[in-house]
Design a protein around this motif. Structure first.
Motif, PDB file in Angstrom:
ATOM      1  N   ASP A  18       0.808  -1.222   0.000  1.00 38.59           N
ATOM      2  CA  ASP A  18       0.000   0.000   0.000  1.00 38.59           C
ATOM      3  C   ASP A  18       0.841   1.273   0.000  1.00 38.59           C
ATOM      4  OD1 ASP A  18       1.083  -0.140   2.507  1.00 38.59           O
ATOM      5  OD2 ASP A  18      -0.805  -0.002   3.603  1.00 38.59           O
ATOM      6  N   GLY A  19       2.185   1.122  -0.089  1.00 36.49           N
ATOM      7  CA  GLY A  19       3.070   2.271  -0.158  1.00 36.49           C
ATOM      8  C   GLY A  19       3.577   2.770   1.181  1.00 36.49           C
ATOM      9  N   THR A  20       3.096   2.212   2.277  1.00 37.41           N
ATOM     10  CA  THR A  20       3.592   2.612   3.597  1.00 37.41           C
ATOM     11  C   THR A  20       5.022   2.128   3.792  1.00 37.41           C
ATOM     12  OG1 THR A  20       2.661   0.616   4.608  1.00 37.41           O
ATOM     13  CG2 THR A  20       1.289   2.600   4.606  1.00 37.41           C
ATOM     14  N   VAL A  82      16.165  -2.460   1.558  1.00 34.84           N
ATOM     15  CA  VAL A  82      14.787  -2.087   1.252  1.00 34.84           C
ATOM     16  C   VAL A  82      14.016  -3.383   1.016  1.00 34.84           C
ATOM     17  CG1 VAL A  82      13.252  -0.890  -0.336  1.00 34.84           C
ATOM     18  CG2 VAL A  82      15.449   0.139   0.280  1.00 34.84           C
ATOM     19  N   VAL A  83      13.025  -3.623   1.861  1.00 32.67           N
ATOM     20  CA  VAL A  83      12.230  -4.845   1.793  1.00 32.67           C
ATOM     21  C   VAL A  83      10.865  -4.486   1.223  1.00 32.67           C
ATOM     22  CG1 VAL A  83      11.341  -6.817   3.103  1.00 32.67           C
ATOM     23  CG2 VAL A  83      13.417  -5.624   3.880  1.00 32.67           C
ATOM     24  N   ALA A  84      10.580  -4.972   0.021  1.00 30.49           N
ATOM     25  CA  ALA A  84       9.300  -4.695  -0.621  1.00 30.49           C
ATOM     26  C   ALA A  84       8.369  -5.886  -0.418  1.00 30.49           C
ATOM     27  CB  ALA A  84       9.495  -4.427  -2.115  1.00 30.49           C
ATOM     28  N   LEU A  85       7.187  -5.610   0.124  1.00 34.59           N
ATOM     29  CA  LEU A  85       6.210  -6.672   0.387  1.00 34.59           C
ATOM     30  C   LEU A  85       5.103  -6.619  -0.661  1.00 34.59           C
ATOM     31  CD1 LEU A  85       5.821  -6.241   4.254  1.00 34.59           C
ATOM     32  CD2 LEU A  85       7.258  -7.895   3.045  1.00 34.59           C
ATOM     33  N   ASP A  86       4.762  -7.803  -1.204  1.00 42.71           N
ATOM     34  CA  ASP A  86       3.635  -7.852  -2.135  1.00 42.71           C
ATOM     35  C   ASP A  86       2.335  -8.056  -1.356  1.00 42.71           C
ATOM     36  OD1 ASP A  86       3.422 -10.563  -1.488  1.00 42.71           O
ATOM     37  OD2 ASP A  86       4.401 -11.257  -3.326  1.00 42.71           O
ATOM     38  N   ALA A  87       1.234  -8.229  -2.072  1.00 35.60           N
ATOM     39  CA  ALA A  87      -0.069  -8.334  -1.425  1.00 35.60           C
ATOM     40  C   ALA A  87      -0.191  -9.569  -0.545  1.00 35.60           C
ATOM     41  CB  ALA A  87      -1.171  -8.336  -2.487  1.00 35.60           C
ATOM     42  N   ARG A  88       0.665 -10.578  -0.762  1.00 39.71           N
ATOM     43  CA  ARG A  88       0.635 -11.800   0.051  1.00 39.71           C
ATOM     44  C   ARG A  88       1.609 -11.740   1.221  1.00 39.71           C
ATOM     45  NH1 ARG A  88       2.447 -16.277  -3.690  1.00 39.71           N
ATOM     46  NH2 ARG A  88       3.864 -14.598  -4.313  1.00 39.71           N
ATOM     47  N   GLY A  89       2.324 -10.617   1.361  1.00 40.64           N
ATOM     48  CA  GLY A  89       3.292 -10.493   2.441  1.00 40.64           C
ATOM     49  C   GLY A  89       4.654 -11.064   2.115  1.00 40.64           C
TER      50      GLY A  89
END
Length: 309
Positions: A18-20, A82-89
């Motif tokens: 969600d960009g947070t 930088v850890v990018a999380l997708d919609a499934r975490g």
């Protein structure tokens, strides 16, 4: 008994789908040390930390769990990811890391167990110091290793594989994820790789497979554990929490005992480690359970195990 963990601290900058954006203390070895501290173990982390806001955040986080910190050199800035999380975490990583561990003059008390892994065990020039310390203590201490592969930092594949296999051969216990093994040995069956690693020297090899569960192998037995149903917030630190619980469960086991572990012992080991990982993925960041939470998780989560074929 006392544990010595050698490896990097990293400031994880977690960006949600969600960009947070949130900043968490991280780094696989630091997470393992923190997890052991949360479980009440006597643990020292030999690492590098800068005197900057991220470094102070990580130091406070570790000390809050009872972890002693030995600093082997002060980098210009605390390493970050930088850890990018997708919609499934699920997490993907980008890194700003240097590793130049200095151990000369450090007086680290002789431990009963040494844990190494991740970036610190394969990244020059500090990796040589990590292996030298593990080799120095190995006569009186057991050793564990988690490659925790980060492809962007591994360099050429052949050289990285040789470094990983050197660490495997040095260790009594090794844990790797199926993603680690897929990068190291593309297309090979993880169980077959684990059997081959047993031939290099370790007494126990563990393979985590996320939602597909986990495997534990010795020369005597092999056991699988299913992953329990859990609402995943994110997967950051799940493997490190699993590792901390493994080391806690096996605390005090000498080399000969590890070599003799059978199916009953491996089943107990996987159930406890799987419960620890389940707690961690159910909340944001690398937040492993304390002993009370882990004991409760053993009742809360049903972990089905069986003999692996």
């Amino acid at each position: 008994m006392s544990f010595l963990v050698i490896g990097e601290c990293v400031a994880d900058i977690v960006r949600g789908a969600d960009g947070t954006e949130r900043i968490h203390p991280g780094g696989s070895p630091a997470n393992v040390a923190h997890g052991l501290g949360r479980l009440g173990r006597d643990v020292t982390l030999l690492t590098q930390l800068a005197d900057d806001p991220a470094g102070r955040l990580i130091a406070d986080h570790l000390k809050g769990a009872g972890v002693r910190i030995e600093v082997g050199g002060v980098p210009a800035r605390t390493p970050s990811a930088v850890v990018a999380l997708d919609a499934r975490g699920q997490a993907t990583y980008g890194f700003d890391i240097t590793w130049t561990l200095e151990t000369g003059g450090l007086l680290v008390e002789r431990p009963a167990h040494v844990h190494i892994g991740s970036i610190a065990a394969v990244t020059a020039p500090g990796a040589d110091a990590v292996l030298a310390e593990a080799e120095r203590f190995r006569g009186a201490a057991t050793v564990s290793y988690d490659p925790n592969v980060r492809p962007a930092l591994m360099g050429d594949h052949a050289g990285a594989l040789a470094r990983v296999e050197r660490c495997v051969a040095l260790s009594d216990l090794v844990k790797a994820s199926d993603e680690d093994l897929d990068w190291l040995y593309p297309g090979e069956d993880p169980r077959e790789v684990a059997v081959r690693w047993l031939g290099l020297g370790p007494a126990v090899v563990l393979v985590t497979r996320g939602a597909a569960g986990s495997l534990a192998l010795t020369r005597r037995a092999s056991v699988f554990a299913e992953a329990p149903a859990v609402a995943v917030v994110d997967t950051v630190g799940a493997g490190d929490s699993f590792m901390s619980a493994v080391l806690d469960t096996l605390a005090g086991a000498e080399r000969e005992i590890l070599a003799g572990l059978g199916a009953e012992h491996l089943t107990r080991l996987l159930r406890r480690a799987t419960a620890a990982a389940a707690v961690t993925v159910s909340r944001a960041g690398a937040r492993p359970p304390d002993r009370a939470e882990l004991d409760a998780a053993g009742e809360r989560f049903t972990v089905r195990c069986g003999r692996a074929s």
